[in-house]
Structures are given as structure tokens and as C-alpha cells.
Design a protein around this motif. Sequence first.
Motif, PDB file in Angstrom:
ATOM      1  N   ILE A 179       1.178  -1.216   0.154  1.00 11.35           N
ATOM      2  CA  ILE A 179       0.382   0.153   0.492  1.00 11.35           C
ATOM      3  C   ILE A 179       0.921   1.310  -0.204  1.00 11.35           C
ATOM      4  N   ASP A 180       1.234   2.408  -1.306  1.00 12.08           N
ATOM      5  CA  ASP A 180       1.348   2.962  -1.395  1.00 12.08           C
ATOM      6  C   ASP A 180       0.762   4.951  -0.426  1.00 12.08           C
ATOM      7  N   ASP A 181       1.766   5.544  -0.294  1.00  8.55           N
ATOM      8  CA  ASP A 181       1.494   6.726   0.484  1.00  8.55           C
ATOM      9  C   ASP A 181       0.890   5.959   1.549  1.00  8.55           C
ATOM     10  N   PHE A 182       1.509   5.597   2.510  1.00  9.21           N
ATOM     11  CA  PHE A 182       0.683   4.507   3.085  1.00  9.21           C
ATOM     12  C   PHE A 182       0.066   6.063   4.322  1.00  9.21           C
ATOM     13  N   LEU A 200       3.760  -1.956   4.172  1.00 10.71           N
ATOM     14  CA  LEU A 200       3.266  -0.867   4.037  1.00 10.71           C
ATOM     15  C   LEU A 200       3.840  -0.030   3.874  1.00 10.71           C
ATOM     16  N   LYS A 201       3.662   1.359   2.972  1.00  9.53           N
ATOM     17  CA  LYS A 201       4.285   2.574   2.403  1.00  9.53           C
ATOM     18  C   LYS A 201       4.097   3.575   3.464  1.00  9.53           C
ATOM     19  N   LEU A 202       5.081   3.673   4.252  1.00  9.34           N
ATOM     20  CA  LEU A 202       4.938   4.651   4.965  1.00  9.34           C
ATOM     21  C   LEU A 202       4.856   6.794   4.198  1.00  9.34           C
ATOM     22  N   ALA A 236       9.763   3.126   4.536  1.00  9.10           N
ATOM     23  CA  ALA A 236       9.341   4.265   4.530  1.00  9.10           C
ATOM     24  C   ALA A 236       9.685   4.638   3.131  1.00  9.10           C
ATOM     25  N   GLU A 237       9.450   6.149   2.917  1.00  6.45           N
ATOM     26  CA  GLU A 237       9.870   6.085   1.511  1.00  6.45           C
ATOM     27  C   GLU A 237      10.259   7.796   1.713  1.00  6.45           C
ATOM     28  N   GLY A 238      10.880   8.704   1.571  1.00  8.55           N
ATOM     29  CA  GLY A 238      11.380  10.195   1.247  1.00  8.55           C
ATOM     30  C   GLY A 238      12.484  10.236   2.557  1.00  8.55           C
TER      31      GLY A 238
HETATM   32 MG    MG Z   1       4.711   6.157  -1.934  1.00 10.41          MG
END
Ligand code: MG
Length: 280
Positions: A179-182, A200-202, A236-238
Motif C-alpha cells: 500500500i503506497d502513500d500509507f 505498508l509504505k509510510l 519509509a519513503e522520502g
Molecule cells: Mg509512495
Amino acid sequence: RAKQDGRNSYAFYTESLTKESIEHLKLQSALHDALDKQNFHLVYQPKLDFVTMQTTGFEALLRWCDPVLGNVSPDKFIPIAEKIGLINEIGSWVLKEACQQGVKWISQGKTFGRIAVNVAGQQLQRTSFVDEVKLVLEETGLPASALELEVTESFMMSDPEVVIRDLQRLGEMGIELSIDDFGTGYSSLSYLKKLPIHKLKLDQSFVKDLPLDLNNSAIAKAVIALGQALNLKVIAEGVENEAQAAFLRDNGCHEAQGYLYSKPMLPEALNDFLIDRVHY
Ligand code: MG
Ligand code: C2E
Ligand code: MG
Ligand code: MG
């Protein structure tokens, strides 16, 4: 509506066809040509295991370089592609291209975990999506175990049961589902429990200013705990600096992606993140 209000307001309406909406129209018509004219390409951003710092995969990210408009950000053109019904065609191209890149790396003796492809809600809602993925894997020769699909919670807005069944089938094929942009979408916890997903993508908005931002710290910890409770990996992204990385790692986040490690890059530039396959 403006017309009924009389000539003056019509003129006003016309004037209010702002720079922005003219820009929008230009983008629309240029987008129609982009696939044919081969103005798209993919860049790839590594994802790393927070403990071993090994590459766990690459996210494929679409780039559009129009000869007249220049580089247009996907945050700008993906929503337009969704609106004008081009996202399916574009999404199909992305899937195939990313799978081909995976196969190329494999044939060069490299391992990389999984190639992650972003899938728009509209693509997921098509009844043919599972068959399409199956066919692309067959045609390109990429093993399902080397593919990840990133979906957003938006598909849950309509007919989630059908999509859930399709996700189930994709998962059974061996594809990893995230799940992107969670945290930014329609997060019903009761649905989350039912979703056949792995990760999960935080969203990066919650990674910003960690650990100083106390709200984000609390949210990040809560998402990691939720992942642990539901037996889902959390990435975690970003991630842009060591302070964010340390906080996330110390709190049990499994994977990281961000400029701290690498920006999205052309495949040729990613050698440092590819692992030579050892032959026995
Ligand atoms: Mg994302
Ligand atoms: P996303 O899937 O959440 O991808 C993450 C975005 O964050 C990417 O932006 C990536 O370049 C950027 N990013 C990665 N690390 C960092 C960092 O450390 N700091 C900052 N500030 N940003 C970072 P990008 O490539 O501009 O893509 C934006 C969005 O466009 C994506 O968000 C995704 O929703 C959409 N998108 C991109 N490619 C595709 C595609 O092939 N299909 C679909 N449906 N959507 C796509
Ligand atoms: Mg993504
Ligand atoms: Mg995002």
C-alpha cells in the motif's frame, strides 16, 4: 452556467480560463502523443533493508520529457492521465518496460530483490488486470517473485471486494503487494485487515522532519506498530537524512527509500545497488 448569467459574466468566465487551465489543456494533448513518440522513460530508485543495508528492490518511476513542454512531473501528469482515460495504456507500458528491465538485470547476472511498479486505481479496477500481469510476466520471462505492485488505498472507494479478490490472485502468483502513500488515503482499519497485502509504505509526508516533528514521530511509530501487529513489512519513503533514518530504524521500520541512499536513476547508473549473483 456562465452563459446564462449574461455576457459580462461570460467574458469573466472566459478570462478565468486561467493560465493554469490552458497549461492543463496543453498537457492533455501532449500526453496523447507521448507514448507513440516514445517520450516516456523509467527511472529506478533503490529500496534498502534498514538492518543489512542490502538492496531489497527498485521502484520504477515514470518520467515524461516532452520536446516542447520539457520535463513534466508525474505528480502533475498522472492525475491528468487518469482523468482523460490514458492511465491504463500508460500503466501497461510501464509494467512491461519495468519487467523487461528486471529480466535484463537477471540476464546480466545481477540480483535486485523486486522491481516495484506503481499501479493506479483505474488499472486495478479493470477486470483484465490480473490476466494482463500474468501475460506480461510470461512474455518478458520475469519471475513473479521479482515483481512488486504498489497500490494506493483509492481503489477502496468503489467495489473493494472485487479488487481484493484480484489482489489475492496476484499475491498467490508470488507478487508482493504494497500500500503506497500509507496514511494519506482511505485507511479503514477493518479493510486493511482484509487486504491480502504484504507491506505498508509510510508516506513521505510523515517522514518529513522526523524526529523533531512530534506528530510525525507519533504517526510513524503507530504505522510501524500497526505493521508489526498485522504482520506486514513497513517501508519509509522520502528518507533524506541520517536523523530520520536512525529514528525509523530504532523504531523497527524494516526498509528505507529516499535521497539519502539514492535518487531515482537510469538503470545504467545503479550498479552500486545491484548484487552480483553468486554461482555455486
Ligand atoms: Mg509512495
Ligand atoms: P510515489 O509512488 O509515492 O513515489 C515516491 C515519490 O517520491 C517519487 O516521486 C520519488 O522520486 C520521490 N522521492 C523519493 N525519495 C525522495 C526523497 O528522499 N525526498 C523527496 N522529496 N522525494 C523523494 P516522483 O517520481 O515524482 O513520482 C511522484 C508520484 O507519481 C509517485 O509517488 C506515484 O504516485 C506517481 N507515479 C510515478 N510513476 C508512476 C507510474 O508509473 N504509474 C503510476 N500510476 N503512478 C506513478
Ligand atoms: Mg510508489
Ligand atoms: Mg507518494
